[in-house]
Design a protein around this motif. Structure first.
Motif, mmCIF file in Angstrom:
data_model
loop_
_atom_site.group_PDB
_atom_site.id
_atom_site.type_symbol
_atom_site.label_atom_id
_atom_site.label_comp_id
_atom_site.label_asym_id
_atom_site.label_seq_id
_atom_site.Cartn_x
_atom_site.Cartn_y
_atom_site.Cartn_z
ATOM 1 N N MET A 1 0.847 -1.170 0.000
ATOM 2 C CA MET A 1 0.000 0.000 0.000
ATOM 3 C C MET A 1 0.892 1.232 0.000
ATOM 4 S SD MET A 1 -2.704 1.036 2.976
ATOM 5 C CE MET A 1 -1.648 0.531 4.295
ATOM 6 N N LYS A 2 0.542 2.192 -0.837
ATOM 7 C CA LYS A 2 1.315 3.429 -0.969
ATOM 8 C C LYS A 2 0.351 4.605 -0.950
ATOM 9 C CE LYS A 2 4.409 5.694 -4.258
ATOM 10 N NZ LYS A 2 5.014 5.562 -5.591
ATOM 11 N N ILE A 3 0.686 5.613 -0.164
ATOM 12 C CA ILE A 3 -0.124 6.823 -0.065
ATOM 13 C C ILE A 3 0.723 7.971 -0.568
ATOM 14 C CG2 ILE A 3 -1.306 8.388 1.515
ATOM 15 C CD1 ILE A 3 -1.595 5.820 3.295
ATOM 16 N N ARG A 4 0.147 8.794 -1.436
ATOM 17 C CA ARG A 4 0.913 9.903 -2.001
ATOM 18 C C ARG A 4 -0.018 11.001 -2.486
ATOM 19 N NH1 ARG A 4 0.199 9.732 -7.323
ATOM 20 N NH2 ARG A 4 -0.309 7.751 -8.322
ATOM 21 N N LEU A 5 0.579 12.159 -2.736
ATOM 22 C CA LEU A 5 -0.176 13.247 -3.350
ATOM 23 C C LEU A 5 -0.549 12.848 -4.771
ATOM 24 C CD1 LEU A 5 1.836 16.427 -2.275
ATOM 25 C CD2 LEU A 5 -0.514 15.859 -1.649
ATOM 26 N N ALA A 6 -1.733 13.183 -5.175
ATOM 27 C CA ALA A 6 -2.187 12.883 -6.527
ATOM 28 C C ALA A 6 -1.688 13.958 -7.489
ATOM 29 C CB ALA A 6 -3.710 12.822 -6.559
ATOM 30 N N SER A 7 -1.633 13.577 -8.751
ATOM 31 C CA SER A 7 -1.283 14.526 -9.805
ATOM 32 C C SER A 7 -2.304 14.400 -10.932
ATOM 33 C CB SER A 7 0.120 14.242 -10.344
ATOM 34 O OG SER A 7 0.124 13.052 -11.121
ATOM 35 N N LEU A 8 -2.213 15.284 -11.895
ATOM 36 C CA LEU A 8 -3.111 15.247 -13.039
ATOM 37 C C LEU A 8 -3.031 13.897 -13.757
ATOM 38 C CD1 LEU A 8 -5.139 16.897 -14.695
ATOM 39 C CD2 LEU A 8 -3.225 17.818 -15.994
ATOM 40 N N ASN A 9 -1.890 13.234 -13.687
ATOM 41 C CA ASN A 9 -1.735 11.916 -14.303
ATOM 42 C C ASN A 9 -2.623 10.856 -13.648
ATOM 43 O OD1 ASN A 9 0.212 12.897 -16.059
ATOM 44 N ND2 ASN A 9 1.875 12.428 -14.659
ATOM 45 N N ASP A 10 -3.151 11.130 -12.467
ATOM 46 C CA ASP A 10 -3.978 10.174 -11.729
ATOM 47 C C ASP A 10 -5.469 10.309 -12.019
ATOM 48 O OD1 ASP A 10 -1.828 8.973 -10.263
ATOM 49 O OD2 ASP A 10 -1.763 10.796 -9.036
ATOM 50 N N VAL A 11 -5.838 11.226 -12.888
ATOM 51 C CA VAL A 11 -7.254 11.522 -13.111
ATOM 52 C C VAL A 11 -8.055 10.275 -13.471
ATOM 53 C CG1 VAL A 11 -8.839 12.675 -14.711
ATOM 54 C CG2 VAL A 11 -7.054 13.979 -13.588
ATOM 55 N N GLU A 12 -7.569 9.462 -14.381
ATOM 56 C CA GLU A 12 -8.343 8.291 -14.790
ATOM 57 C C GLU A 12 -8.527 7.310 -13.638
ATOM 58 O OE1 GLU A 12 -8.640 4.792 -18.161
ATOM 59 O OE2 GLU A 12 -7.216 6.419 -18.454
ATOM 60 N N GLY A 13 -7.477 7.065 -12.855
ATOM 61 C CA GLY A 13 -7.582 6.165 -11.710
ATOM 62 C C GLY A 13 -8.540 6.691 -10.655
ATOM 63 N N ILE A 14 -8.476 7.987 -10.399
ATOM 64 C CA ILE A 14 -9.394 8.611 -9.440
ATOM 65 C C ILE A 14 -10.830 8.507 -9.954
ATOM 66 C CG2 ILE A 14 -10.087 10.842 -8.452
ATOM 67 C CD1 ILE A 14 -7.047 11.497 -8.295
ATOM 68 N N ALA A 15 -11.010 8.788 -11.246
ATOM 69 C CA ALA A 15 -12.348 8.718 -11.846
ATOM 70 C C ALA A 15 -12.921 7.305 -11.764
ATOM 71 C CB ALA A 15 -12.292 9.194 -13.293
ATOM 72 N N LYS A 16 -12.094 6.297 -11.983
ATOM 73 C CA LYS A 16 -12.555 4.910 -11.892
ATOM 74 C C LYS A 16 -13.011 4.577 -10.482
ATOM 75 C CE LYS A 16 -9.828 2.921 -15.641
ATOM 76 N NZ LYS A 16 -8.692 2.045 -15.987
ATOM 77 N N VAL A 17 -12.217 4.982 -9.486
ATOM 78 C CA VAL A 17 -12.592 4.727 -8.093
ATOM 79 C C VAL A 17 -13.876 5.467 -7.753
ATOM 80 C CG1 VAL A 17 -11.928 5.146 -5.682
ATOM 81 C CG2 VAL A 17 -10.251 4.210 -7.296
ATOM 82 N N HIS A 18 -13.973 6.715 -8.182
ATOM 83 C CA HIS A 18 -15.161 7.517 -7.895
ATOM 84 C C HIS A 18 -16.405 6.841 -8.476
ATOM 85 C CE1 HIS A 18 -16.838 11.910 -7.713
ATOM 86 N NE2 HIS A 18 -17.488 11.086 -6.927
#
Length: 115
Positions: A1-18
């Protein structure tokens, strides 16, 4: 498990989780017709806008599994309500159903506090 600040490159992954977390968490709470109209493309547009228009001090934290896939995120920042005694607010927190365990939530909140 890794926790980090998100970047614009993470948009698709964030959108999928959402999108997936809405479909699993709000099933039988929100109408099926509303949920079925939510799309990945719409969530990607939304999160791209969020990243491009965030206020100074807003933070988005992601949590990744052992395969470096985003399984949860949260965003927070300055309180949007000026009449409250708090100066910060948790805007959103979403986790995939399999990641909805106490340790994941705690890790995300610690990540937010550190940033």
């Amino acid at each position: 498990m890794k926790i980090r600040l998100a970047s614009l490159n993470d948009v698709e992954g964030i959108a999928k989780v959402h999108l997936e977390s809405w479909n699993t968490t709000y099933k039988n709470i929100i109408s099926d017709s509303y949920l079925s109209n939510l799309t990945l493309e719409g969530r990607i547009r939304n999160w791209t806008w969020v990243f491009n228009n965030s206020n100074n001090g807003d933070v988005i934290i992601v949590i990744e599994d052992e395969n470096n896939q985003i399984v949860g995120f949260l965003c927070g920042g300055k309180s949007r309500e000026t009449n409250l005694e708090y100066d910060a607010e948790l805007y959103a927190i979403y986790l995939l159903e399999d990641a909805q365990v106490k340790d994941m939530v705690s890790c995300l909140l610690i990540g937010l506090l550190k940033n």
